[in-house]
Design a protein around this motif. Structure first.
Motif, PDB file in Angstrom:
ATOM      1  N   GLU A 195      12.443  -7.560   6.427  1.00  0.00           N
ATOM      2  CA  GLU A 195      11.187  -7.995   7.053  1.00  0.00           C
ATOM      3  C   GLU A 195       9.954  -7.263   6.511  1.00  0.00           C
ATOM      4  OE1 GLU A 195      11.733 -10.503   8.979  1.00  0.00           O
ATOM      5  OE2 GLU A 195      13.827 -10.248   9.521  1.00  0.00           O
ATOM      6  N   THR A 203       7.144  -7.092   2.943  1.00  0.00           N
ATOM      7  CA  THR A 203       6.762  -7.860   1.760  1.00  0.00           C
ATOM      8  C   THR A 203       6.976  -7.027   0.492  1.00  0.00           C
ATOM      9  OG1 THR A 203       4.476  -7.113   1.777  1.00  0.00           O
ATOM     10  CG2 THR A 203       4.968  -9.068   3.080  1.00  0.00           C
ATOM     11  N   ILE A 204       7.216  -7.716  -0.608  1.00  0.00           N
ATOM     12  CA  ILE A 204       7.416  -7.044  -1.895  1.00  0.00           C
ATOM     13  C   ILE A 204       6.146  -6.259  -2.255  1.00  0.00           C
ATOM     14  CG2 ILE A 204       7.783  -7.441  -4.378  1.00  0.00           C
ATOM     15  CD1 ILE A 204       9.365  -9.954  -3.599  1.00  0.00           C
ATOM     16  N   ASP A 205       4.992  -6.890  -2.029  1.00  0.00           N
ATOM     17  CA  ASP A 205       3.715  -6.238  -2.376  1.00  0.00           C
ATOM     18  C   ASP A 205       3.578  -4.899  -1.663  1.00  0.00           C
ATOM     19  OD1 ASP A 205       2.990  -8.226  -4.054  1.00  0.00           O
ATOM     20  OD2 ASP A 205       1.494  -9.148  -2.751  1.00  0.00           O
ATOM     21  N   ARG A 254       5.879  -2.310  -3.247  1.00  0.00           N
ATOM     22  CA  ARG A 254       5.355  -1.907  -4.571  1.00  0.00           C
ATOM     23  C   ARG A 254       4.193  -0.936  -4.396  1.00  0.00           C
ATOM     24  NH1 ARG A 254       3.000  -5.982  -7.759  1.00  0.00           N
ATOM     25  NH2 ARG A 254       3.306  -4.651  -9.547  1.00  0.00           N
ATOM     26  N   ILE A 293      13.033  -4.894  -6.209  1.00  0.00           N
ATOM     27  CA  ILE A 293      12.841  -4.895  -4.754  1.00  0.00           C
ATOM     28  C   ILE A 293      13.418  -6.200  -4.231  1.00  0.00           C
ATOM     29  CG2 ILE A 293      11.129  -4.937  -2.905  1.00  0.00           C
ATOM     30  CD1 ILE A 293       9.245  -3.429  -4.906  1.00  0.00           C
ATOM     31  N   HIS A 294      14.289  -6.108  -3.257  1.00  0.00           N
ATOM     32  CA  HIS A 294      14.858  -7.322  -2.677  1.00  0.00           C
ATOM     33  C   HIS A 294      14.642  -7.262  -1.173  1.00  0.00           C
ATOM     34  CE1 HIS A 294      17.438 -10.871  -2.978  1.00  0.00           C
ATOM     35  NE2 HIS A 294      17.876 -10.521  -1.783  1.00  0.00           N
ATOM     36  N   THR A 295      13.921  -8.233  -0.654  1.00  0.00           N
ATOM     37  CA  THR A 295      13.661  -8.202   0.789  1.00  0.00           C
ATOM     38  C   THR A 295      14.355  -9.380   1.476  1.00  0.00           C
ATOM     39  OG1 THR A 295      11.635  -9.489   0.671  1.00  0.00           O
ATOM     40  CG2 THR A 295      11.399  -7.136   0.416  1.00  0.00           C
ATOM     41  N   PHE A 296      14.811  -9.101   2.681  1.00  0.00           N
ATOM     42  CA  PHE A 296      15.431 -10.147   3.496  1.00  0.00           C
ATOM     43  C   PHE A 296      14.488 -10.423   4.657  1.00  0.00           C
ATOM     44  CE2 PHE A 296      19.094  -8.160   1.491  1.00  0.00           C
ATOM     45  CZ  PHE A 296      19.857  -9.262   1.109  1.00  0.00           C
ATOM     46  N   VAL A 297      14.131 -11.689   4.842  1.00  0.00           N
ATOM     47  CA  VAL A 297      13.319 -12.025   6.010  1.00  0.00           C
ATOM     48  C   VAL A 297      14.051 -13.097   6.821  1.00  0.00           C
ATOM     49  CG1 VAL A 297      11.146 -11.420   4.876  1.00  0.00           C
ATOM     50  CG2 VAL A 297      11.938 -13.773   4.798  1.00  0.00           C
ATOM     51  N   GLY A 298      13.594 -13.275   8.056  1.00  0.00           N
ATOM     52  CA  GLY A 298      14.182 -14.304   8.901  1.00  0.00           C
ATOM     53  C   GLY A 298      15.657 -14.052   9.175  1.00  0.00           C
ATOM     54  N   SER A 345      18.083 -12.854   7.489  1.00  0.00           N
ATOM     55  CA  SER A 345      19.025 -13.352   6.479  1.00  0.00           C
ATOM     56  C   SER A 345      19.882 -12.230   5.877  1.00  0.00           C
ATOM     57  CB  SER A 345      18.256 -14.071   5.364  1.00  0.00           C
ATOM     58  OG  SER A 345      17.210 -13.265   4.883  1.00  0.00           O
TER      59      SER A 345
END
Lengths: 696, 241
Positions: B64, B66-68, B71, B104-109, B111
């Motif tokens: 949850e 953001t990649i930005d 970073r 960078i790997h993000t999981f949202v919702g 998942s």
């Protein structure tokens, strides 16, 4: 026009392409009685949506240039700037954001937060534009406004909170529950123009109460009064609205509204939200500079009685000549007034002042601070400031990225040549990211811009609007050259064989500058080079930057330092010092380890999760640096930096690799050193072109 | 690996360096424990930068976020290290090195799942030839990791020769740690933890306790202080000696 500035709203409507923002704008115009019939985008009735006012836009079903329109709603005056959805027209979005006080972020209830929304949201953050969200297309199969609200938080980092709940969804979408007033709203009549309020449906009562409590929690972070009232169970709709407004203005809260513009549902409450929650011109500080005070920052006041200051943010060629869209920041602009164009110091008389409604207009007598209007009959560029007599005020200029791609254009005949010249002159005034130059060697006209589609649209406009038939060359990437280390020079330019001679000696060094800009430093002591020749040295170095010795592209990021030199009482001249500096630069440049820089684009690709590997590979094959990836309910987004030179044809390749299910957006990110093999290839090609020209 | 990169290292991970290996090592799990808001994520980001400065590849997994945003944290951390060493002019090339060695790997919702992590590792290896030596799992409090799944995660990391770093939120009013054990909730999976740090705010600094090292409970206050802004060792590599 009311002079009450607090009742003005200057808003933008921004979204991913096909999120339905043009349809939404069309409905706003209908409900505010600016139009009397509703047309669709790519209308079956052959009329097309009113805000898509250019022929090309109507044909493609996309909004290419911003059109401004003024509407009145609940005793408020709302200026709407419709903004383009394609990232190649980023400057249009940036221009809008410069003059907007707030925005509505339109999201599709099915597709959610898409790549273009992410780019536009990033730009809005840069300009600190407060925003509300409208989740559109709730009538579509698969609509899920709650999921979109979560995505606003997860993907865009917003503190998003629902202010409405849907009553039914997809084909059963009937209306919304207003979580502030805690009542149901239905939209009756042929076009949803009759608003009917009612009790919250029993099956939604429990969820509405839960969401209302969530709203109170979120909003009370911005109001102690609401927090106390909520604890004592006496929170009123007014207190909630005040708190939400405070949260929106501080950019820390994004209220979410829902509806379906196409089905005429939810638009009017969203308009109410614009008046309740988005800022008025007095809420936003206005920064400008005073050119009489060496560019010192000044804060303008949106006071109708102050010195008039207005800013040209868009030009349009209308049937009555050039129409300039202005935002008045301070004072009052009246028909017949004289103002001064800050850049040229020319006096301009305001002949005709109009309020715009897409491509129709209404003549007005005056525009007060905070308003957006159009004026005719002035010759100016986008970004010009106009001010009444007094301090020489200039609005700080908007961020203008350098063009990254070029095309040669050849008119097919002499008639086309004349028309092309007219068109190019117009386009360069309208769009600061669109540039034109004549290549001295090939005698070709080169146009440059922000992407393939950007240039494609201008070539089409040349043909359609100016009847200029042109042929285009292959797209060329705008490379740059830069030095990577310090290099000393000591050059004597001496020609003293009969007649008037030339004598100039320059000593110093060049080195990479810290900010990527050109800088000239004079460290001459004791008048070794007389002061009158120093500007000629600067000019000589500057001229050397136009064309680098590696592949003939401009050289950037050089700091030229002059430490010593010599002159001759008779034979020294400006020309001699310019030549000496140019030759010194040429010598030093070779030793300064020059390298080629290539434009790198930030690319976001989005598609079903099963194509994530394909997307990674497609970016890696194009020399991309993958920055990260996001997984969300079966969908994946991959962000990468990819050299522009590798992006030609990506759209086709991506479509074929993902069965047309993935899409991408890109915007300029930075210039970065090209890898050795790419540099070698470019060097080889340049040398071969040069030797061909020499042979010819 | 350049001398400059080595000289920049100021993460608490440098305390674990032994036998020429820059961290706890393949298949090992490092845990950063603290109350909410003390700076667990900042320490994890510092560990990520440290790994890249040691020439290793990093997979940063977050929930949850953001990649930005992530970073930005990495960039801030690098800027801070360069400023500290007065080497800010090296920012551009080092940023590029970091970007090439980090994913960078993000999981949202909601998942996130172990299966998705495995899938991601496979994809990164097959499509990008990216095999991380360090896996950072941020915000695991939003997941349903349990002792079994943590063991599975370690096995997954061991297969590719990666170490794992995770954060664990402790509670101010929660029960204290039983003697010889990690504080709750980490005690439920302490058998899987190889290295554990805890962060304790103290005056204007953050004090770092090494609670577990090399599978042994240590619980020693080694008088190690972290800068509260950056959560890096106050005096750099020298501080550990």
């Amino acid at each position: 026009m009311s002079s009450d500035i607090q009742k003005i709203r200057n808003i933008g409507i921004s979204a991913h392409i096909d999120s339905g923002k043009t349809t939404l704008t069309e409905r706003i115009l209908f409900y505010t009685q600016r139009i009397h019939a509703i047309h669709d985008v790519k209308g079956k009735d052959g009329v097309g949506a009113t805000m898509d006012h250019m022929e090309l836009e109507r044909e493609r079903g996309i909004t290419i240039t911003s059109a401004a329109t003024h509407v009145e709603w609940s005793d408020h005056h709302i200026n709407i700037i419709d903004t383009p959805g394609h990232v190649d027209f980023t400057i249009e979005v940036e221009r809008s954001l410069q003059v907007l006080d707030g925005a509505v972020l339109v999201l599709c209830a099915v597709a959610g937060v898409q790549s273009q929304s992410i780019t536009v949201d990033r730009q809005m953050k840069r300009y600190k534009v407060p925003r509300i969200a409208f989740v559109n297309k709730c009538d579509r199969s698969g609509a899920n406004p709650q999921r979109v609200t979560r995505a606003l938080c997860d993907k865009l980092g917003h503190n998003a909170v629902l202010l409405q709940l849907p009553i039914g969804l997809e084909a059963n979408f009937e209306g919304v529950v207003d979580l502030v007033e805690m009542r149901a709203i239905y939209f009756r009549g042929d076009n949803g123009e009759q608003i009917e309020y009612g009790e919250i449906p029993a099956e939604l009562q429990a969820e509405a109460e839960e969401r209302h409590a969530e709203l109170l929690d979120a909003a009370s972070m911005f109001s102690d009064e609401l927090m106390e009232a909520a604890l004592e169970e006496r929170a009123t709709p007014e207190l909630i609205r005040e708190a939400v407004r405070a949260g929106v203005l501080s950019l820390e809260l994004t209220p979410v509204f829902i509806g379906s513009a196409y089905k005429n549902k939810g638009v009017q409450p969203m308009m109410d939200a614009v008046t309740h929650y988005l800022p008025n011109p007095t809420d936003v500080p206005i920064e400008a500079i005073d050119l009489d005070q060496d560019g010192a920052a000044v804060e303008l006041q949106p006071d109708p009685e102050g010195q008039t200051v207005a800013y040209a943010f868009k030009l349009d060629e209308g049937r009555y000549g050039q129409l300039t869209f202005l935002r008045v920041y301070q004072g009052t602009m009246r028909k017949g007034d004289t103002v001064i164009q800050t850049r040229t110091r020319k006096k301009i008389k305001i002949g005709r002042l109009v309020r715009m409604h897409a491509d129709k207009m209404e003549d007005i007598e005056a525009a007060v601070a905070g308003d957006i209007v159009g004026i005719f009959g002035i010759d100016c560029h986008t970004g010009d400031t106009f001010a009444a007599a007094g301090p020489r005020i200039n609005m700080t200029s908007m961020y203008v990225p350098d063009p990254v791609i070029s095309l040669s254009v050849h008119p097919v005949d002499s008639k086309a040549q004349d028309n092309m010249s007219k068109a190019l002159s117009r386009f360069t005034k309208e769009d600061p990211t669109f540039r034109v130059k004549l290549d001295a060697e090939s005698n070709e006209t080169i146009i440059s811009g922000m992407g393939e589609l950007h240039l494609d649209v201008y070539v089409e406009r040349m043909k359609r609007e100016y009847a200029a038939e042109v042929e285009t060359g292959a797209p060329q990437v705008a490379y740059r050259e830069a030095i990577s280390r310090r290099s000393d020079f000591d050059y004597l330019h001496k020609k003293q064989t009969g007649g008037s001679g030339q004598y100039a000696k320059v000593v110093g060094y060049i080195e990479p500058s810290t900010d990527g800009e050109y800088e000239f430093v004079d460290e001459i002591r004791g008048g070794r080079i007389p002061t009158e020749y120093i500007p000629a040295c600067d000019k000589g170095f500057r001229a050397s930057l136009d064309k680098g010795a590696l592949i003939g592209f401009p050289v950037v990021g050089v700091r030229a330092v002059l430490t010593d030199g010599n002159s001759h009482a008779v034979d020294s001249s400006d020309m001699a010092f310019m030549t000496a500096s140019r030759m010194a630069f040429r010598e030093a440049y070779k030793k300064a380890k020059p390298r080629i820089l290539e434009p790198v684009m930030r690319v976001s690709v989005e598609g079903p999760g099963e194509f994530q590997g394909t997307i990674y590979k497609s970016l890696m094959q194009r020399r991309g640096t993958v920055l990260g990836s996001t997984e969300d309910a079966g969908f994946a987004r991959v962000d990468a930096d990819v050299p522009l030179a590798e992006m030609f044809g990506y759209s086709t390749d991506l479509r074929s690799g993902t069965q047309g299910k993935a899409e991408f957006t890109m915007e300029f990110s930075k210039y970065a050193p090209a890898p050795r093999e790419v540099s070698e290839e470019l060097l080889k090609k340049y040398r071969s072109n040069v030797s061909d020209e020499e042979d010819a | 690996m350049t001398d400059l990169m080595i000289s920049l290292r100021r993460s608490p991970r440098t305390l674990l360096e032994r036998d020429g290996h820059p961290g706890p090592g393949p298949g090992k799990l490092g845990l950063v424990m603290a109350r909410a808001g003390v700076g667990k994520t900042a320490v994890l980001t510092g560990i990520g930068v440290d790994a890249m400065l040691s020439g290793q590849k990093v997979l940063h997994v977050s929930i949850e976020r953001t990649i930005d945003k992530i970073r930005e944290w990495y960039d801030e951390k690098l800027v801070e290290m360069l400023k500290h060493n007065k080497k800010l002019d090296h920012l551009g090339p080092l940023q590029l090195t970091m970007e090439r060695n980090r994913h960078i790997h993000t999981f949202v919702g909601q998942s996130f799942s172990l299966e998705r992590i495995r899938h991601t590792l496979d994809l990164l290896r097959d499509a990008m030839e990216f095999v991380p030596a360090v896996i950072i799992l941020d915000r695991t409090e939003y997941t349903e990791l349990n002792p079994d799944s943590i063991a599975e995660l370690k096995a997954m990391a061991a297969e590719i020769g990666a170490e794992i770093w995770m954060a664990c939120r402790t509670h101010r009013d929660g029960p204290p740690a039983a003697p010889g054990h990690l504080p709750p909730p980490a005690d439920t999976f302490e058998g899987e933890v190889d290295v554990a740090f805890s962060l304790v705010p103290q005056d204007a600094k953050v004090r770092l306790h090494v609670i577990k090292d090399q599978d042994e409970m240590v619980d020693k206050d080694l008088n190690i202080l972290l800068d509260p802004q950056t959560l890096l060792l106050v005096t750099g590599v020298a501080a550990k000696k």
